[in-house]
Design a protein around this motif. Sequence first.
Motif, PDB file in Angstrom:
ATOM      1  N   ILE A   1       0.861  -1.177   0.000  1.00 30.80           N
ATOM      2  CA  ILE A   1       0.000   0.000   0.000  1.00 30.80           C
ATOM      3  C   ILE A   1       0.902   1.233   0.000  1.00 30.80           C
ATOM      4  O   ILE A   1       1.675   1.420   0.940  1.00 30.80           O
ATOM      5  CB  ILE A   1      -0.919   0.023   1.234  1.00 30.80           C
ATOM      6  N   PRO A   2       0.867   2.055  -1.037  1.00 29.13           N
ATOM      7  CA  PRO A   2       1.773   3.206  -1.114  1.00 29.13           C
ATOM      8  C   PRO A   2       1.472   4.261  -0.053  1.00 29.13           C
ATOM      9  O   PRO A   2       0.372   4.322   0.496  1.00 29.13           O
ATOM     10  CB  PRO A   2       1.521   3.753  -2.523  1.00 29.13           C
ATOM     11  N   SER A   3       2.465   5.080   0.207  1.00 25.91           N
ATOM     12  CA  SER A   3       2.330   6.145   1.200  1.00 25.91           C
ATOM     13  C   SER A   3       1.594   7.337   0.598  1.00 25.91           C
ATOM     14  O   SER A   3       1.819   7.699  -0.563  1.00 25.91           O
ATOM     15  CB  SER A   3       3.711   6.603   1.687  1.00 25.91           C
ATOM     16  N   TYR A   4       0.696   7.926   1.380  1.00 23.10           N
ATOM     17  CA  TYR A   4      -0.020   9.125   0.981  1.00 23.10           C
ATOM     18  C   TYR A   4       0.998  10.219   0.624  1.00 23.10           C
ATOM     19  O   TYR A   4       2.015  10.360   1.309  1.00 23.10           O
ATOM     20  CB  TYR A   4      -0.903   9.598   2.136  1.00 23.10           C
ATOM     21  N   PRO A   5       0.795  10.987  -0.474  1.00 26.40           N
ATOM     22  CA  PRO A   5      -0.420  11.136  -1.266  1.00 26.40           C
ATOM     23  C   PRO A   5      -0.614  10.105  -2.391  1.00 26.40           C
ATOM     24  O   PRO A   5      -1.623  10.159  -3.090  1.00 26.40           O
ATOM     25  CB  PRO A   5      -0.286  12.528  -1.848  1.00 26.40           C
ATOM     26  N   GLU A   6       0.343   9.189  -2.555  1.00 29.02           N
ATOM     27  CA  GLU A   6       0.123   8.113  -3.531  1.00 29.02           C
ATOM     28  C   GLU A   6      -0.931   7.163  -2.977  1.00 29.02           C
ATOM     29  O   GLU A   6      -1.146   7.093  -1.768  1.00 29.02           O
ATOM     30  CB  GLU A   6       1.425   7.362  -3.800  1.00 29.02           C
ATOM     31  N   SER A   7      -1.592   6.431  -3.865  1.00 27.06           N
ATOM     32  CA  SER A   7      -2.623   5.483  -3.424  1.00 27.06           C
ATOM     33  C   SER A   7      -2.775   4.382  -4.467  1.00 27.06           C
ATOM     34  O   SER A   7      -2.198   4.466  -5.561  1.00 27.06           O
ATOM     35  CB  SER A   7      -3.968   6.194  -3.210  1.00 27.06           C
ATOM     36  N   ILE A   8      -3.547   3.370  -4.127  1.00 29.43           N
ATOM     37  CA  ILE A   8      -3.734   2.238  -5.023  1.00 29.43           C
ATOM     38  C   ILE A   8      -5.158   1.716  -4.870  1.00 29.43           C
ATOM     39  O   ILE A   8      -5.750   1.802  -3.786  1.00 29.43           O
ATOM     40  CB  ILE A   8      -2.711   1.119  -4.718  1.00 29.43           C
ATOM     41  N   ARG A   9      -5.710   1.183  -5.969  1.00 28.09           N
ATOM     42  CA  ARG A   9      -7.046   0.597  -5.895  1.00 28.09           C
ATOM     43  C   ARG A   9      -6.945  -0.771  -5.226  1.00 28.09           C
ATOM     44  O   ARG A   9      -6.159  -1.619  -5.651  1.00 28.09           O
ATOM     45  CB  ARG A   9      -7.650   0.461  -7.295  1.00 28.09           C
ATOM     46  N   PRO A  10      -7.723  -1.028  -4.180  1.00 27.26           N
ATOM     47  CA  PRO A  10      -7.628  -2.319  -3.487  1.00 27.26           C
ATOM     48  C   PRO A  10      -8.171  -3.462  -4.339  1.00 27.26           C
ATOM     49  O   PRO A  10      -9.207  -3.328  -4.983  1.00 27.26           O
ATOM     50  CB  PRO A  10      -8.485  -2.106  -2.234  1.00 27.26           C
ATOM     51  N   ASP A  11      -7.450  -4.579  -4.326  1.00 22.45           N
ATOM     52  CA  ASP A  11      -7.903  -5.768  -5.041  1.00 22.45           C
ATOM     53  C   ASP A  11      -7.543  -6.998  -4.217  1.00 22.45           C
ATOM     54  O   ASP A  11      -7.143  -6.888  -3.057  1.00 22.45           O
ATOM     55  CB  ASP A  11      -7.324  -5.832  -6.459  1.00 22.45           C
ATOM     56  N   ARG A  12      -7.640  -8.164  -4.824  1.00 30.70           N
ATOM     57  CA  ARG A  12      -7.418  -9.407  -4.078  1.00 30.70           C
ATOM     58  C   ARG A  12      -6.011  -9.485  -3.503  1.00 30.70           C
ATOM     59  O   ARG A  12      -5.781 -10.167  -2.494  1.00 30.70           O
ATOM     60  CB  ARG A  12      -7.691 -10.599  -4.982  1.00 30.70           C
ATOM     61  N   ASN A  13      -5.045  -8.793  -4.112  1.00 26.23           N
ATOM     62  CA  ASN A  13      -3.669  -8.836  -3.621  1.00 26.23           C
ATOM     63  C   ASN A  13      -3.489  -8.138  -2.271  1.00 26.23           C
ATOM     64  O   ASN A  13      -2.493  -8.357  -1.597  1.00 26.23           O
ATOM     65  CB  ASN A  13      -2.728  -8.180  -4.644  1.00 26.23           C
ATOM     66  N   HIS A  14      -4.466  -7.291  -1.892  1.00 25.30           N
ATOM     67  CA  HIS A  14      -4.335  -6.524  -0.662  1.00 25.30           C
ATOM     68  C   HIS A  14      -5.176  -7.083   0.486  1.00 25.30           C
ATOM     69  O   HIS A  14      -5.172  -6.517   1.583  1.00 25.30           O
ATOM     70  CB  HIS A  14      -4.732  -5.065  -0.918  1.00 25.30           C
ATOM     71  N   ILE A  15      -5.891  -8.168   0.229  1.00 27.77           N
ATOM     72  CA  ILE A  15      -6.773  -8.717   1.256  1.00 27.77           C
ATOM     73  C   ILE A  15      -5.996  -9.101   2.515  1.00 27.77           C
ATOM     74  O   ILE A  15      -6.397  -8.773   3.642  1.00 27.77           O
ATOM     75  CB  ILE A  15      -7.558  -9.932   0.708  1.00 27.77           C
ATOM     76  N   GLU A  16      -4.889  -9.768   2.336  1.00 25.35           N
ATOM     77  CA  GLU A  16      -4.116 -10.246   3.486  1.00 25.35           C
ATOM     78  C   GLU A  16      -3.596  -9.102   4.346  1.00 25.35           C
ATOM     79  O   GLU A  16      -3.504  -9.217   5.578  1.00 25.35           O
ATOM     80  CB  GLU A  16      -2.943 -11.107   3.005  1.00 25.35           C
ATOM     81  N   ILE A  17      -3.269  -7.959   3.711  1.00 22.70           N
ATOM     82  CA  ILE A  17      -2.745  -6.815   4.456  1.00 22.70           C
ATOM     83  C   ILE A  17      -3.869  -6.023   5.113  1.00 22.70           C
ATOM     84  O   ILE A  17      -3.817  -5.692   6.304  1.00 22.70           O
ATOM     85  CB  ILE A  17      -1.957  -5.872   3.513  1.00 22.70           C
ATOM     86  N   LEU A  18      -4.899  -5.720   4.329  1.00 24.17           N
ATOM     87  CA  LEU A  18      -5.915  -4.769   4.781  1.00 24.17           C
ATOM     88  C   LEU A  18      -7.045  -5.376   5.605  1.00 24.17           C
ATOM     89  O   LEU A  18      -7.584  -4.704   6.490  1.00 24.17           O
ATOM     90  CB  LEU A  18      -6.509  -4.038   3.568  1.00 24.17           C
ATOM     91  N   GLN A  19      -7.417  -6.631   5.332  1.00 28.54           N
ATOM     92  CA  GLN A  19      -8.583  -7.167   6.020  1.00 28.54           C
ATOM     93  C   GLN A  19      -8.424  -7.216   7.543  1.00 28.54           C
ATOM     94  O   GLN A  19      -9.325  -6.778   8.269  1.00 28.54           O
ATOM     95  CB  GLN A  19      -8.952  -8.552   5.472  1.00 28.54           C
TER      96      GLN A  19
END
Length: 315
Positions: A16-34
Amino acid sequence: MPFSLVLSILADVCTIPSYPESIRPDRNHIEILQPYLLTHRRRISELSMSALVPFASKHDTHVASFIDSAGNTQYMISGINRRFDGNMEKFAVFPAGYPGREMMVSIMKKVSVISFIPVDDVMEWTRHISRDFPHLAVTEDRDNADYVYRKQDLITLQGPQLHKKLAHALKFEAEHSEHFIVDVADTPQADMISVLDQWAAGKDVVEDYEAVRISLELRKELNLEGIAVYARPGEPVAFTLVEYDGSDRVITHTEKAIPSYKGVYQFLNRALAMSLPPDVVDINREQDLGIPGLRQAKKTYQPYTFVTKYKIELP
């Protein structure tokens, strides 16, 4: 391709990039964000990858990381809410709470509202906002309040209004004597997509078709459960996808049926409630988004409480 390069690519995809950069969440980010989202959920239906990932394209949802005043990594969610009245609302969500004055100053230039503030955090947000931005206020967000129903009420359907729904459900049962219910874990995905396609057929606007397709494709990764209804063998007519919110509540994220089968929605709603284990006492059927028809429909099922959310409208 060298293995080290593969690992580097995978790390970039999942980071997950640092603000102000950002990324659209998808299946690759489930393990980190959920785990992060569920830690800060506070019963709010939107704070889960089960809600974010399927609708990421529709809402242009993005996620960014930032470091809070205590030196901890936190995440911010942003996106666009296309309201039923046609207005566009750019929003930001801070699941862990007030992000600090510096972050607020920056994000206020980009969005029009801070959304999904849980009732437990209202006093903290109000204290910080009163100090840092006295011209702003934390207010209730009625359009996004989640409707919560007692499971037993959705099974018994007692009372004048609910009795009509029971009659519709029983009529479906009577007209389809071969009907049966299957756990979605045992339902062929093709059968649920068939229902989805027939639900969408003939509609001028089908806003959540792609979101539901994604939910079906990522069902296991998103920990979505539920049931499917067959009018008879080989004839799927409805399905619903739910997510557990603790052991005592589920959140209904998706509910689709072939509309030509009269009473199927009432039957599906009741069948889901009957299928849930004894520990589940509540069903969160999400918000009405301020849509008058949807608000009326949700009220007719007689919720016993709401998950109240708050917002800060920005100038």
